[in-house]
Enzyme design. Structure first.
Site, PDB file in Angstrom:
ATOM      1  N   LYS A 199       0.769  -1.144  -0.012  1.00  0.00           N
ATOM      2  CA  LYS A 199      -0.137   0.064  -0.207  1.00  0.00           C
ATOM      3  C   LYS A 199       0.775   1.421  -0.107  1.00  0.00           C
ATOM      4  O   LYS A 199       1.684   1.449   0.994  1.00  0.00           O
ATOM      5  CB  LYS A 199      -1.080  -0.020   1.362  1.00  0.00           C
ATOM      6  CG  LYS A 199      -1.720   1.301   1.651  1.00  0.00           C
ATOM      7  CD  LYS A 199      -2.605   1.173   2.751  1.00  0.00           C
ATOM      8  CE  LYS A 199      -3.263   2.754   2.938  1.00  0.00           C
ATOM      9  NZ  LYS A 199      -4.036   2.829   4.196  1.00  0.00           N
ATOM     10  N   ASP A 244      -2.400  10.306   3.335  1.00  0.00           N
ATOM     11  CA  ASP A 244      -3.688   9.967   3.563  1.00  0.00           C
ATOM     12  C   ASP A 244      -4.636  11.118   4.560  1.00  0.00           C
ATOM     13  O   ASP A 244      -4.441  10.806   5.646  1.00  0.00           O
ATOM     14  CB  ASP A 244      -3.715   8.557   4.394  1.00  0.00           C
ATOM     15  CG  ASP A 244      -5.450   8.123   4.493  1.00  0.00           C
ATOM     16  OD1 ASP A 244      -6.319   8.554   3.935  1.00  0.00           O
ATOM     17  OD2 ASP A 244      -5.579   7.004   5.279  1.00  0.00           O
ATOM     18  N   LYS A 248      -9.713  13.330   7.802  1.00  0.00           N
ATOM     19  CA  LYS A 248      -9.451  12.865   9.257  1.00  0.00           C
ATOM     20  C   LYS A 248      -9.484  14.009  10.097  1.00  0.00           C
ATOM     21  O   LYS A 248      -9.243  15.400   9.679  1.00  0.00           O
ATOM     22  CB  LYS A 248      -8.205  12.278   9.093  1.00  0.00           C
ATOM     23  CG  LYS A 248      -7.952  11.060   8.557  1.00  0.00           C
ATOM     24  CD  LYS A 248      -6.449  10.183   8.419  1.00  0.00           C
ATOM     25  CE  LYS A 248      -6.530   9.123   7.952  1.00  0.00           C
ATOM     26  NZ  LYS A 248      -7.185   7.855   8.529  1.00  0.00           N
ATOM     27  N   ASP A 297       1.743   6.426   5.530  1.00  0.00           N
ATOM     28  CA  ASP A 297       0.728   5.559   5.250  1.00  0.00           C
ATOM     29  C   ASP A 297       1.205   4.772   3.544  1.00  0.00           C
ATOM     30  O   ASP A 297       0.388   4.004   3.138  1.00  0.00           O
ATOM     31  CB  ASP A 297      -0.634   6.242   4.590  1.00  0.00           C
ATOM     32  CG  ASP A 297      -1.651   5.209   4.923  1.00  0.00           C
ATOM     33  OD1 ASP A 297      -1.783   4.324   5.509  1.00  0.00           O
ATOM     34  OD2 ASP A 297      -2.849   5.664   4.310  1.00  0.00           O
ATOM     35  N   ASP A 342     -11.907   7.317   3.400  1.00  0.00           N
ATOM     36  CA  ASP A 342     -10.791   7.086   4.202  1.00  0.00           C
ATOM     37  C   ASP A 342     -10.260   5.832   4.154  1.00  0.00           C
ATOM     38  O   ASP A 342      -9.283   5.306   4.720  1.00  0.00           O
ATOM     39  CB  ASP A 342     -11.091   7.653   5.821  1.00  0.00           C
ATOM     40  CG  ASP A 342      -9.825   7.698   6.496  1.00  0.00           C
ATOM     41  OD1 ASP A 342      -8.883   7.710   5.983  1.00  0.00           O
ATOM     42  OD2 ASP A 342      -9.823   8.206   7.778  1.00  0.00           O
ATOM     43  N   GLU A 398      -9.414   3.937   1.924  1.00  0.00           N
ATOM     44  CA  GLU A 398      -8.998   4.035   0.688  1.00  0.00           C
ATOM     45  C   GLU A 398      -7.893   2.766   0.222  1.00  0.00           C
ATOM     46  O   GLU A 398      -7.704   2.502  -0.894  1.00  0.00           O
ATOM     47  CB  GLU A 398      -8.141   5.353   0.503  1.00  0.00           C
ATOM     48  CG  GLU A 398      -6.804   5.674   1.029  1.00  0.00           C
ATOM     49  CD  GLU A 398      -6.654   5.486   2.322  1.00  0.00           C
ATOM     50  OE1 GLU A 398      -7.664   5.489   3.013  1.00  0.00           O
ATOM     51  OE2 GLU A 398      -5.472   5.190   2.879  1.00  0.00           O
ATOM     52  N   ARG A 422      -7.568  -0.282   0.942  1.00  0.00           N
ATOM     53  CA  ARG A 422      -8.167  -1.610   0.361  1.00  0.00           C
ATOM     54  C   ARG A 422      -8.739  -1.372  -0.997  1.00  0.00           C
ATOM     55  O   ARG A 422      -8.802  -2.220  -1.902  1.00  0.00           O
ATOM     56  CB  ARG A 422      -9.448  -2.013   1.240  1.00  0.00           C
ATOM     57  CG  ARG A 422     -10.866  -1.138   1.475  1.00  0.00           C
ATOM     58  CD  ARG A 422     -11.574  -1.363   2.593  1.00  0.00           C
ATOM     59  NE  ARG A 422     -10.987  -1.196   3.838  1.00  0.00           N
ATOM     60  CZ  ARG A 422     -11.606  -1.078   5.176  1.00  0.00           C
ATOM     61  NH1 ARG A 422     -12.641  -1.994   4.997  1.00  0.00           N
ATOM     62  NH2 ARG A 422     -10.881  -0.763   6.165  1.00  0.00           N
TER      63      ARG A 422
HETATM   64  N1  BES Z   1      -4.254   4.724   6.844  1.00  0.00           N
HETATM   65  C1  BES Z   1      -5.269   4.401   7.587  1.00  0.00           C
HETATM   66  C2  BES Z   1      -5.276   3.534   8.765  1.00  0.00           C
HETATM   67  C3  BES Z   1      -4.388   3.955   9.919  1.00  0.00           C
HETATM   68  C4  BES Z   1      -4.838   5.108  10.862  1.00  0.00           C
HETATM   69  C5  BES Z   1      -2.966   3.739  10.197  1.00  0.00           C
HETATM   70  C6  BES Z   1      -3.953   5.297  11.912  1.00  0.00           C
HETATM   71  C7  BES Z   1      -2.299   3.882  11.225  1.00  0.00           C
HETATM   72  C8  BES Z   1      -2.815   4.748  12.031  1.00  0.00           C
HETATM   73  C9  BES Z   1      -6.602   3.905   6.810  1.00  0.00           C
HETATM   74  O1  BES Z   1      -6.543   4.418   5.364  1.00  0.00           O
HETATM   75  C10 BES Z   1      -7.602   4.581   7.344  1.00  0.00           C
HETATM   76  O2  BES Z   1      -8.065   5.400   7.384  1.00  0.00           O
HETATM   77  N2  BES Z   1      -8.388   3.576   7.867  1.00  0.00           N
HETATM   78  C11 BES Z   1     -10.014   3.664   8.513  1.00  0.00           C
HETATM   79  C12 BES Z   1     -10.776   2.923   8.175  1.00  0.00           C
HETATM   80  C13 BES Z   1     -12.236   3.025   8.459  1.00  0.00           C
HETATM   81  C14 BES Z   1     -12.693   4.409   7.871  1.00  0.00           C
HETATM   82  C15 BES Z   1     -12.990   1.717   8.146  1.00  0.00           C
HETATM   83  C16 BES Z   1      -9.736   3.536   9.945  1.00  0.00           C
HETATM   84  O3  BES Z   1      -8.807   2.823  10.378  1.00  0.00           O
HETATM   85  O4  BES Z   1     -10.161   4.432  10.913  1.00  0.00           O
HETATM   86 ZN    ZN Z   2      -4.753   4.609   4.693  1.00  0.00          ZN
HETATM   87 MN    MN Z   3      -7.204   6.144   5.224  1.00  0.00          MN
END
Ligand code: BES
Ligand code: ZN
Ligand code: MN
Length: 493
Positions: free
Chosen positions: A266, A271, A278, A289, A348, A350, A352
């Site tokens: 990834k 992000d 966020k 990210d 967010d 993204e 996947r």
């Molecule tokens: N890159 C983030 C995951 C992340 C967040 C990694 C904080 C490390 C620290 C990912 O793209 C994301 O935002 N995931 C969301 C998914 C949710 C919207 C289902 C998350 O984990 O909040």
């Molecule tokens: Zn992300």
């Molecule tokens: Mn994200």
């Protein structure tokens, strides 16, 4: 730092600085347990035994004394307590290495002889001690100060010889390659998002190809991805001025036609969350990210360095996730390269969306195995914290082999379940699947999403959200999970 092996521990005069372990034999009964300690004690006119007798030095874990030697032999002799040898874990051994180095790093001289590999431990074999020493030393010397206009002066790093017989040479080579690959991974992670863009990551792929005749790199631009039908991947970069890239690095180290092991990373170079933006706190850390991509690129560099006899393909799915009037919106529906449609319920989620098309693309390599690596879910930090990465797989045996490789590499991963009952959380009213599965089991439902695109091969997903970087005063990329990936590929080859 450069490393080599020295077979004969009793030859102290090869180095300017020597690190000697003092192991605990019996409670309160410390003595000069090794020939090296006895030789050093003689060189120092009995100073070591005197320090032990006076209580200034003991075998207690990390207790140490630095002896300056004005006579023949090494200039500096550091004696460090290892505690009871059978209590040394990999983690404690690493601390021991770091502690020893901290006492001589200011002025180590041109060559250091490190004898900590000779400590008898119940839990660590010679291979593990060599690996841990090299990785801990390279980490200790790592700096990321290219954006500081006034930099602290760093003394030139010495050569380090480890006491080990030639049976450790292959492990030394692998460890050095792994440690350097971790540094590449750290650098890519630490670089800011305005420099480390998808195009910058593509350059890294070209660099690897330029340095090895076994590597070819192909970068798919947005137009080509459009033609392939990668609308899910492309949806993520729609709000960004930076063009998205699919970077394919092909290493041919095995026979032509032998099925490759594929790594997918990834590579979200920033992000913001997109329209599902966020919160502002610590948002800078979302430059990390792309750490999945960085670990995959790092692993490829190590594969080249150790001249692995296997075919390996790395696929990096890279985009910047930004809000704008052209960005994708919650509710938008996209058709993936596989033909399945996805309703984007949260922009967010993204990772996947870029990975699913990269995984479908992986099919064309007829892979033996596929491992994707991603900072995919915050939920993974809740589940496993910052010490262990998550592994989820459509093949339990494969997950177990990755956990074993992680253990071997001191880069731990732990399996989470992926039962079909979780799949229902991805149901969408309007498309084949939604891109979020609700609050419960976020790491599992993210993997379930990916599993819909990996049905034709043996696949595992590594969620490194909690392990790829550290926050706070020591903010920085860790280089994980490069050791695990390299060990996995070595074990498979
Ligand atoms: N890159 C983030 C995951 C992340 C967040 C990694 C904080 C490390 C620290 C990912 O793209 C994301 O935002 N995931 C969301 C998914 C949710 C919207 C289902 C998350 O984990 O909040
Ligand atoms: Zn992300
Ligand atoms: Mn994200």
């Amino acid at each position: 730092m450069e490393f080599s092996l020295q077979q004969d521990a009793s030859q102290l005069d090869t180095a300017a600085s020597v690190i000697l372990p003092l192991a605990k034999v019996a409670e309160g009964n410390d003595t000069l347990t090794t020939d090296s300690l006895k030789i050093a004690d003689k060189l120092l006119n009995g100073a070591i035994s005197h320090a032990i007798a006076s209580g200034d030095l003991s075998s207690k874990f990390k207790t140490s004394q630095l002896f300056l030697n004005t006579g023949a032999g090494p200039d500096r002799i550091l004696v460090i307590g290892t505690g009871a040898a059978d209590e040394l874990s990999g983690r404690k051994y690493r601390q021991l290495i770091q502690s020893a180095w901290s006492h001589i790093s200011a002025n180590p001289g041109p060559r250091v002889l490190n004898q900590l590999t000779t400590v008898d431990t119940k839990n660590l074999d010679l291979q593990s001690k060599v690996r841990l020493t090299v990785e801990a030393m390279v980490q200790a010397c790592y700096r990321f100060d290219q954006f500081k206009t006034t930099t602290k002066e760093v003394p030139p790093s010495p050569h380090m010889a480890l006491v080990a017989d030639t049976s450790a040479q292959a492990q030394l080579n692998q460890s050095v390659a792994t440690a350097q690959a971790m540094n590449l991974c750290r650098d890519l992670g630490n670089l800011p998002g305005n420099i480390c863009t998808p195009s910058f990551l593509a350059e890294q792929g070209h660099k690897l190809a330029a340095g090895s005749n076994k590597v070819t790199t192909q970068v798919l631009e947005e137009a080509e991805m459009e033609t392939l039908g990668m609308h899910s991947l492309l949806s993520v970069g729609k709000g960004s001025a930076e063009p998205s890239k699919l970077i394919v690095i092909n290493y041919q180290g095995g026979e032509q036609g032998v099925q490759p092991h594929v790594l997918v990373g990834k590579g979200i170079t920033f992000d913001s969350g997109g329209i599902s933006i966020k919160p502002g706190a610590a948002m800078d850390e979302m430059k990390y990210d792309m750490c999945g991509a960085a670990s995959v690129i790092g692993a490829m560099q190590a594969v080249i360095d150790i001249d692995l006899k296997a075919n390996v393909v790395a696929i990096v799915a890279s985009a910047e996730n930004m809000p704008s009037s052209t960005a994708s919106k919650p509710g938008d529906i996209y058709t993936t390269m596989s033909g399945k449609t996805v309703e984007v319920l949260n922009t967010d989620a993204e990772g996947r969306l870029v990975l699913c098309d990269a995984l479908t693309y992986a099919e064309r390599f007829n892979p033996k195995t596929v491992v994707d690596v991603a900072t995919l879910t915050g939920a993974c930090i809740i589940a496993l914290g910052h010490h262990t990465s998550a592994v989820l797989s459509n093949d339990d045996e494969f997950a177990v082999s990755l956990m074993a490789a992680g253990k071997q590499a001191f880069d731990n991963v732990w399996q989470l379940p992926m039962g079909e009952e979780y799949q229902e959380q991805l149901d969408s009213n309007f498309a084949d699947l939604g891109n979020i599965g609700g609050r419960a089991a976020g790491t599992i439902t993210a993997a379930c999403f990916l599993s819909r695109f990996t049905e034709s091969f043996t696949w595992a997903h590594l969620d490194i959200a909690g392990t790829a970087w550290t926050s706070g005063a020591k903010k920085g990329s860790t280089g994980r999970c490069v050791p695990l990936l390299v060990q996995h590929l070595v074990n498979q080859a």
